[in-house]
Design a protein around this motif. Structure first.
Motif, PDB file in Angstrom:
ATOM      1  N   GLY A  63      43.711  37.033  47.504  1.00 44.86           N
ATOM      2  CA  GLY A  63      44.522  37.331  46.318  1.00 44.86           C
ATOM      3  C   GLY A  63      45.224  36.099  45.787  1.00 44.86           C
ATOM      4  N   LEU A  64      45.765  35.277  46.683  1.00 40.78           N
ATOM      5  CA  LEU A  64      46.410  34.034  46.257  1.00 40.78           C
ATOM      6  C   LEU A  64      45.402  33.077  45.631  1.00 40.78           C
ATOM      7  CD1 LEU A  64      48.815  33.364  49.263  1.00 40.78           C
ATOM      8  CD2 LEU A  64      49.441  34.091  46.951  1.00 40.78           C
ATOM      9  N   ALA A  65      44.230  32.957  46.251  1.00 42.17           N
ATOM     10  CA  ALA A  65      43.184  32.080  45.720  1.00 42.17           C
ATOM     11  C   ALA A  65      42.731  32.565  44.341  1.00 42.17           C
ATOM     12  CB  ALA A  65      42.000  32.027  46.680  1.00 42.17           C
ATOM     13  N   ALA A  66      42.587  33.878  44.191  1.00 40.60           N
ATOM     14  CA  ALA A  66      42.155  34.437  42.908  1.00 40.60           C
ATOM     15  C   ALA A  66      43.196  34.196  41.821  1.00 40.60           C
ATOM     16  CB  ALA A  66      41.878  35.931  43.053  1.00 40.60           C
ATOM     17  N   ALA A  67      44.459  34.326  42.169  1.00 38.90           N
ATOM     18  CA  ALA A  67      45.530  34.078  41.189  1.00 38.90           C
ATOM     19  C   ALA A  67      45.511  32.620  40.738  1.00 38.90           C
ATOM     20  CB  ALA A  67      46.890  34.441  41.789  1.00 38.90           C
ATOM     21  N   GLN A  68      45.307  31.704  41.668  1.00 40.50           N
ATOM     22  CA  GLN A  68      45.257  30.279  41.330  1.00 40.50           C
ATOM     23  C   GLN A  68      44.079  29.963  40.415  1.00 40.50           C
ATOM     24  OE1 GLN A  68      45.042  28.431  45.170  1.00 40.50           O
ATOM     25  NE2 GLN A  68      47.258  28.464  45.483  1.00 40.50           N
ATOM     26  N   LYS A  69      42.950  30.652  40.644  1.00 44.78           N
ATOM     27  CA  LYS A  69      41.733  30.392  39.872  1.00 44.78           C
ATOM     28  C   LYS A  69      41.596  31.343  38.676  1.00 44.78           C
ATOM     29  CE  LYS A  69      39.327  28.803  44.042  1.00 44.78           C
ATOM     30  NZ  LYS A  69      39.344  27.382  43.844  1.00 44.78           N
ATOM     31  N   LYS A  70      42.618  32.196  38.490  1.00 46.36           N
ATOM     32  CA  LYS A  70      42.625  33.173  37.403  1.00 46.36           C
ATOM     33  C   LYS A  70      41.375  34.070  37.414  1.00 46.36           C
ATOM     34  CE  LYS A  70      45.588  30.395  34.386  1.00 46.36           C
ATOM     35  NZ  LYS A  70      46.559  30.218  35.383  1.00 46.36           N
ATOM     36  N   VAL A  71      41.079  34.588  38.613  1.00 48.49           N
ATOM     37  CA  VAL A  71      39.953  35.492  38.813  1.00 48.49           C
ATOM     38  C   VAL A  71      40.504  36.883  39.068  1.00 48.49           C
ATOM     39  CG1 VAL A  71      38.020  36.081  40.335  1.00 48.49           C
ATOM     40  CG2 VAL A  71      38.479  33.686  39.760  1.00 48.49           C
ATOM     41  N   LYS A  72      39.977  37.880  38.352  1.00 55.09           N
ATOM     42  CA  LYS A  72      40.386  39.265  38.569  1.00 55.09           C
ATOM     43  C   LYS A  72      39.590  39.818  39.744  1.00 55.09           C
ATOM     44  CE  LYS A  72      40.804  43.750  36.221  1.00 55.09           C
ATOM     45  NZ  LYS A  72      41.604  44.285  37.257  1.00 55.09           N
ATOM     46  N   LEU A  73      40.306  40.334  40.726  1.00 56.20           N
ATOM     47  CA  LEU A  73      39.654  40.886  41.911  1.00 56.20           C
ATOM     48  C   LEU A  73      39.294  42.349  41.705  1.00 56.20           C
ATOM     49  CD1 LEU A  73      41.836  39.348  44.752  1.00 56.20           C
ATOM     50  CD2 LEU A  73      39.525  38.690  44.065  1.00 56.20           C
ATOM     51  N   PRO A  74      38.192  42.798  42.283  1.00 55.86           N
ATOM     52  CA  PRO A  74      37.820  44.211  42.188  1.00 55.86           C
ATOM     53  C   PRO A  74      38.756  45.071  43.038  1.00 55.86           C
ATOM     54  CG  PRO A  74      36.304  43.049  43.635  1.00 55.86           C
ATOM     55  CD  PRO A  74      37.213  42.012  43.043  1.00 55.86           C
ATOM     56  N   ALA A  75      38.964  46.295  42.601  1.00 55.58           N
ATOM     57  CA  ALA A  75      39.837  47.216  43.336  1.00 55.58           C
ATOM     58  C   ALA A  75      39.270  47.541  44.714  1.00 55.58           C
ATOM     59  CB  ALA A  75      40.027  48.502  42.536  1.00 55.58           C
ATOM     60  N   ASP A  76      37.946  47.453  44.854  1.00 52.98           N
ATOM     61  CA  ASP A  76      37.314  47.799  46.126  1.00 52.98           C
ATOM     62  C   ASP A  76      36.996  46.581  46.996  1.00 52.98           C
ATOM     63  OD1 ASP A  76      35.411  47.062  44.263  1.00 52.98           O
ATOM     64  OD2 ASP A  76      33.981  48.627  44.789  1.00 52.98           O
TER      65      ASP A  76
END
Length: 138
Positions: A63-76
């Motif tokens: 989640g932290l990595a995705a926030a830094q890279k502005k990537v939306k994570l899937p709910a699943d």
């Protein structure tokens, strides 16, 4: 060895009876029976507890990595962690596989997120260089 400047949280447990005993946290939120892997015992075992803690922490690191890279994570999003207890030359060892599912995320982006998470997750840091760890995108 890295020294901590500021303690954010301390998990405290008391375990009695070893692998055939029980463990309880100081706040009472964890109260479990333990049993050896593969036995007929009713409880969980340390390997399952490590797998649960590591996968939960690893999802946070993703989640932290995705926030830094502005990537939306899937709910699943899911991490299936496998901890093997084994022996070599009469000594016991652990090894691990983290099987990460990021449905709908481009495989190159997913791989980058997993690699970044593995560098930042405290469980990954604690085991780095100590046990064999495989990171798999599934």
């Amino acid at each position: 060895m890295t020294r901590i400047d500021q303690v954010i949280y301390t998990g405290k447990t008391r375990t009695t009876g070893g692998r055939e005993g029980a463990s309880r946290s100081s706040d009472g939120r964890l109260d479990i029976q333990l049993s050896s892997p593969g036995s007929a015992g009713r409880g969980t075992n340390p390997e399952q507890l490590l797998a649960a803690g590591w996968s939960a922490c690893f999802i946070g690191a993703i989640g932290l990595a995705a926030a830094q890279k502005k990537v939306k994570l899937p709910a699943d999003l899911a991490v299936d962690t496998e901890i093997d207890l084994g022996a070599t030359d009469g000594a016991y060892f652990l090894q691990a596989r983290l099987n990460v599912s990021l449905p709908g995320v481009d495989p190159e982006v997913a791989r980058a997120l997993v690699e970044t998470a593995h560098q930042t997750c405290p469980y990954s840091k604690a085991t780095r260089g100590n046990i064999d760890v495989q990171l798999n995108l599934v």
